[in-house]
Design an enzyme around this catalytic site. Structure first.
Site, PDB file in Angstrom:
ATOM      1  N   ASP A 207       0.763  -1.222   0.031  1.00 15.00           N
ATOM      2  CA  ASP A 207      -0.034  -0.017  -0.030  1.00 15.00           C
ATOM      3  C   ASP A 207       0.967   1.249  -0.064  1.00 15.00           C
ATOM      4  O   ASP A 207       0.359   2.348  -0.122  1.00 15.00           O
ATOM      5  CB  ASP A 207      -0.816  -0.086   1.310  1.00 15.00           C
ATOM      6  CG  ASP A 207      -1.804   1.139   1.165  1.00 15.00           C
ATOM      7  OD1 ASP A 207      -2.284   1.455   0.047  1.00 15.00           O
ATOM      8  OD2 ASP A 207      -2.245   1.713   2.322  1.00 15.00           O
ATOM      9  N   SER A 231      -6.939   5.364   0.123  1.00 17.79           N
ATOM     10  CA  SER A 231      -7.254   4.085  -0.475  1.00 17.79           C
ATOM     11  C   SER A 231      -8.694   3.598  -0.498  1.00 17.79           C
ATOM     12  O   SER A 231      -9.017   3.935   0.656  1.00 17.79           O
ATOM     13  CB  SER A 231      -6.271   2.827   0.029  1.00 17.79           C
ATOM     14  OG  SER A 231      -4.797   3.331  -0.181  1.00 17.79           O
ATOM     15  N   GLN A 281      -5.691  -2.014  -6.524  1.00 19.07           N
ATOM     16  CA  GLN A 281      -6.228  -1.017  -5.643  1.00 19.07           C
ATOM     17  C   GLN A 281      -6.955   0.096  -6.503  1.00 19.07           C
ATOM     18  O   GLN A 281      -6.407   0.620  -7.379  1.00 19.07           O
ATOM     19  CB  GLN A 281      -4.977  -0.481  -4.945  1.00 19.07           C
ATOM     20  CG  GLN A 281      -5.708   0.538  -3.577  1.00 19.07           C
ATOM     21  CD  GLN A 281      -4.480   0.917  -2.712  1.00 19.07           C
ATOM     22  OE1 GLN A 281      -3.871   1.983  -3.006  1.00 19.07           O
ATOM     23  NE2 GLN A 281      -4.009   0.136  -1.562  1.00 19.07           N
TER      24      GLN A 281
END
Length: 288
Positions: A207, A231, A281
């Protein structure tokens, strides 16, 4: 502990407070929200702690629902959805101050031999990681010295990050840039021999830079921020065993950004070019 890799292992070592309930620390940081990779990594630890340990995780799907508050513990509640002959499924809900901030579903698979194998090779050749400067060295070279906030973050950073492409510092340099980014990463120190720790550490790292690919055509990665970003969801598929304290290449691209959201895809390879993990993502982008 002074080694950031040791601190990462400690951060992922949850306290079990009931059969299916775990508590994770959330360090007091000068950030607006808890880092999403931390929550995802801790949630996966909680899921893995409720399995018998002989089935590695093969996929996870997660949603970031609310921003977490730094410095406030996070409670992870695990639902044992399925224990089958080959697959184990767990659902994890992360709660902070009585509110759900994140949930994750993880699937674990008993290793088995398949009838065939194939993979696409890396899309391009990149320099060897040892031949590249660290991101901290690049920033220092450009700025002369790191701002105090970045200096503190660099000292606590659990991963050595090296960009395979040069960093762009102004609007002229980003003009016409493709929405792609590739970085080499590895933990800055040994992470031990527990495969679950390595999987969760790489989940943490996944991430860190993935949404870079969305930003590259519109703003420099290191400089004044024009957009706030967060996110929204995160999905990973784990294809082969790996160690997160050995070099891995994170090749990232963004096929589309529209409606305030940007999609990013990542492929993680080892030094031999073997595909280890696939990542997708979506992020939210809003002008500051």
């Amino acid at each position: 502990m002074t080694n950031p890799a040791e601190r990462l292992v400690d951060l992922l070592d949850l306290e079990q407070i009931e059969v299916n309930i775990f508590r994770g620390r959330s360090p007091q940081e000068s950030l607006q929200r808890v880092f999403g990779g931390q929550v995802a990594g801790q949630a996966l630890v909680a899921a893995g702690r409720t399995t018998d340990g002989d089935r590695p995780v093969h996929s996870l799907h997660a949603y970031f629902l609310r921003p977490g508050r730094p410095g406030v513990p996070i409670v992870y509640q695990v639902e044992r959805v399925r224990d089958g002959r080959s697959f184990t499924t767990r659902r994890v809900t992360a709660v902070q101050q009585g509110r759900t901030i994140f949930n994750l579903t993880a699937s674990f698979h008993q290793p088995e031999e398949g009838p065939f194998e194939h993979q696409l090779p890396p899309a391009r050749e990149v320099p060897d990681p040892e031949a590249l400067p660290t991101v901290t060295e690049e920033i220092r070279k450009h700025l002369g010295a790191l701002p105090e906030r970045l200096e503190r973050m660099a000292r606590r950073q659990p991963f050595d990050i090296r960009y395979a492409d040069r960093l762009r510092w102004n609007a002229e340099e980003i003009e016409g840039a493709d929405p792609r980014s590739a970085v080499w990463m590895r933990a800055v120190g040994p992470l031990g021999d527990d495969p679950l720790v390595h999987t969760c550490a790489l989940t943490y790292a996944s991430d860190m830079t993935l949404l870079d690919a969305v930003r590259i055509p519109v703003e420099p990665l290191w400089g004044p921020r024009n957009f706030d970003m967060a996110s929204l969801d995160h999905a990973m598929w784990f294809h082969r065993p790996f160690r997160a304290d050995e070099w891995f290449l994170y090749d990232q691209e963004s096929p589309i950004a529209t409606g305030g959201r940007g999609l990013a895809r990542g492929r993680i390879y080892d030094l031999q070019g073997r595909l280890l993990v696939s990542v997708v993502q979506e992020g939210l982008f809003r002008a500051l």
